[in-house]
Design a protein around this motif. Structure first.
Motif, mmCIF file in Angstrom:
data_model
loop_
_atom_site.group_PDB
_atom_site.id
_atom_site.type_symbol
_atom_site.label_atom_id
_atom_site.label_comp_id
_atom_site.label_asym_id
_atom_site.label_seq_id
_atom_site.Cartn_x
_atom_site.Cartn_y
_atom_site.Cartn_z
ATOM 1 N N PHE A 1 -4.510 18.160 41.820
ATOM 2 C CA PHE A 1 -4.161 18.900 43.029
ATOM 3 C C PHE A 1 -3.268 20.104 42.735
ATOM 4 O O PHE A 1 -3.359 21.116 43.424
ATOM 5 C CB PHE A 1 -3.553 17.946 44.049
ATOM 6 C CG PHE A 1 -4.500 16.831 44.382
ATOM 7 C CD1 PHE A 1 -5.650 17.079 45.113
ATOM 8 C CD2 PHE A 1 -4.290 15.553 43.900
ATOM 9 C CE1 PHE A 1 -6.561 16.068 45.381
ATOM 10 C CE2 PHE A 1 -5.197 14.538 44.162
ATOM 11 C CZ PHE A 1 -6.333 14.794 44.909
ATOM 12 N N LYS A 2 -2.455 20.014 41.697
ATOM 13 C CA LYS A 2 -1.664 21.176 41.284
ATOM 14 C C LYS A 2 -2.578 22.299 40.797
ATOM 15 O O LYS A 2 -2.367 23.468 41.113
ATOM 16 C CB LYS A 2 -0.661 20.791 40.195
ATOM 17 C CG LYS A 2 0.501 19.968 40.692
ATOM 18 C CD LYS A 2 1.473 19.706 39.572
ATOM 19 C CE LYS A 2 2.626 18.849 40.019
ATOM 20 N NZ LYS A 2 3.510 19.492 40.956
ATOM 21 N N ILE A 3 -3.593 21.957 40.028
ATOM 22 C CA ILE A 3 -4.547 22.941 39.532
ATOM 23 C C ILE A 3 -5.284 23.575 40.700
ATOM 24 O O ILE A 3 -5.427 24.804 40.772
ATOM 25 C CB ILE A 3 -5.528 22.297 38.529
ATOM 26 C CG1 ILE A 3 -4.796 21.947 37.230
ATOM 27 C CG2 ILE A 3 -6.720 23.202 38.261
ATOM 28 C CD1 ILE A 3 -5.604 21.115 36.249
ATOM 29 N N ARG A 4 -5.735 22.771 41.626
ATOM 30 C CA ARG A 4 -6.449 23.299 42.789
ATOM 31 C C ARG A 4 -5.552 24.189 43.644
ATOM 32 O O ARG A 4 -5.988 25.237 44.117
ATOM 33 C CB ARG A 4 -6.999 22.156 43.633
ATOM 34 C CG ARG A 4 -8.186 21.485 42.995
ATOM 35 C CD ARG A 4 -8.700 20.375 43.855
ATOM 36 N NE ARG A 4 -9.990 19.908 43.360
ATOM 37 C CZ ARG A 4 -10.772 19.110 44.042
ATOM 38 N NH1 ARG A 4 -10.421 18.672 45.238
ATOM 39 N NH2 ARG A 4 -11.934 18.735 43.533
ATOM 40 N N ASP A 5 -4.305 23.768 43.852
ATOM 41 C CA ASP A 5 -3.376 24.570 44.648
ATOM 42 C C ASP A 5 -3.138 25.940 44.008
ATOM 43 O O ASP A 5 -3.134 26.965 44.689
ATOM 44 C CB ASP A 5 -2.038 23.848 44.828
ATOM 45 C CG ASP A 5 -2.116 22.674 45.782
ATOM 46 O OD1 ASP A 5 -3.120 22.563 46.531
ATOM 47 O OD2 ASP A 5 -1.179 21.852 45.777
ATOM 48 N N ARG A 6 -2.939 25.953 42.703
ATOM 49 C CA ARG A 6 -2.708 27.232 42.012
ATOM 50 C C ARG A 6 -3.932 28.132 42.103
ATOM 51 O O ARG A 6 -3.808 29.333 42.325
ATOM 52 C CB ARG A 6 -2.342 27.018 40.542
ATOM 53 C CG ARG A 6 -0.959 26.492 40.321
ATOM 54 C CD ARG A 6 0.104 27.480 40.766
ATOM 55 N NE ARG A 6 1.395 26.848 40.648
ATOM 56 C CZ ARG A 6 2.505 27.472 40.368
ATOM 57 N NH1 ARG A 6 2.521 28.772 40.192
ATOM 58 N NH2 ARG A 6 3.631 26.810 40.286
ATOM 59 N N LEU B 1 -1.268 27.917 36.014
ATOM 60 C CA LEU B 1 -2.589 27.301 36.017
ATOM 61 C C LEU B 1 -3.062 27.032 34.588
ATOM 62 O O LEU B 1 -3.558 25.942 34.280
ATOM 63 C CB LEU B 1 -3.598 28.188 36.751
ATOM 64 C CG LEU B 1 -5.039 27.690 36.751
ATOM 65 C CD1 LEU B 1 -5.161 26.389 37.532
ATOM 66 C CD2 LEU B 1 -5.960 28.742 37.318
ATOM 67 N N ASN B 2 -2.899 28.001 33.714
ATOM 68 C CA ASN B 2 -3.313 27.810 32.318
ATOM 69 C C ASN B 2 -2.525 26.685 31.647
ATOM 70 O O ASN B 2 -3.076 25.930 30.845
ATOM 71 C CB ASN B 2 -3.188 29.111 31.535
ATOM 72 C CG ASN B 2 -4.405 29.988 31.698
ATOM 73 O OD1 ASN B 2 -5.520 29.493 31.826
ATOM 74 N ND2 ASN B 2 -4.204 31.285 31.693
ATOM 75 N N THR B 3 -1.255 26.548 31.987
ATOM 76 C CA THR B 3 -0.452 25.455 31.440
ATOM 77 C C THR B 3 -0.961 24.113 31.947
ATOM 78 O O THR B 3 -1.093 23.155 31.178
ATOM 79 C CB THR B 3 1.032 25.643 31.803
ATOM 80 O OG1 THR B 3 1.484 26.888 31.253
ATOM 81 C CG2 THR B 3 1.885 24.508 31.259
ATOM 82 N N PHE B 4 -1.279 24.051 33.245
ATOM 83 C CA PHE B 4 -1.835 22.813 33.797
ATOM 84 C C PHE B 4 -3.173 22.477 33.138
ATOM 85 O O PHE B 4 -3.459 21.314 32.871
ATOM 86 C CB PHE B 4 -2.023 22.925 35.312
ATOM 87 C CG PHE B 4 -0.736 23.037 36.087
ATOM 88 C CD1 PHE B 4 0.434 22.450 35.647
ATOM 89 C CD2 PHE B 4 -0.706 23.732 37.288
ATOM 90 C CE1 PHE B 4 1.608 22.553 36.373
ATOM 91 C CE2 PHE B 4 0.456 23.838 38.024
ATOM 92 C CZ PHE B 4 1.624 23.242 37.569
ATOM 93 N N LEU B 5 -3.982 23.493 32.885
ATOM 94 C CA LEU B 5 -5.267 23.260 32.222
ATOM 95 C C LEU B 5 -5.060 22.778 30.780
ATOM 96 O O LEU B 5 -5.827 21.951 30.278
ATOM 97 C CB LEU B 5 -6.140 24.511 32.280
ATOM 98 C CG LEU B 5 -6.657 24.870 33.681
ATOM 99 C CD1 LEU B 5 -7.322 26.245 33.664
ATOM 100 C CD2 LEU B 5 -7.603 23.812 34.216
#
Length: 100
Positions: free
Chosen positions: A27-32, A57-61
């Motif tokens: 959900f963090k990735i989607r929100d970003r 986003l890149n960090t979450f990925l």
């Protein structure tokens, strides 16, 4: 970079994250990605905030790659495309936005 490309990229990210388990990272990735899309199509979007969102986003990925929930190639494609956006943002004045 046009609006249709950005919508397709965001939609692709959602399809990839559909394969994730119900994890807060999903959900963090989607929100970003939604914030990035909104910032790029909104005339009030800030280039600085967009760059911060893309970096986050890149960090979450990167974290997802460690989790290994999906084929790493999917994540690499997403990161490549968001890096492309980051580079393009760095080359345009603050008040220029994506063309409809």
């Amino acid at each position: 970079m046009d609006r249709e490309y950005l919508i397709k990229l965001t939609s692709g990210l959602y399809r990839v994250t559909d394969l994730f388990p119900q994890d807060p990272l999903k959900f963090k990735i989607r929100d970003r990605s939604a914030d990035i899309l909104a910032g790029l199509i909104s005339p009030a979007g800030s280039r600085k905030n967009l760059l911060e969102d893309i970096n986050a986003l890149n960090t979450f990925l990167d974290l997802e790659k460690i989790q290994n929930w999906v084929d790493c190639r999917n994540i690499l494609v997403l990161q490549r495309e968001y890096d492309r956006i980051r580079r393009e943002i760095g080359q345009v004045p603050e008040n220029n936005k994506v063309e409809p």
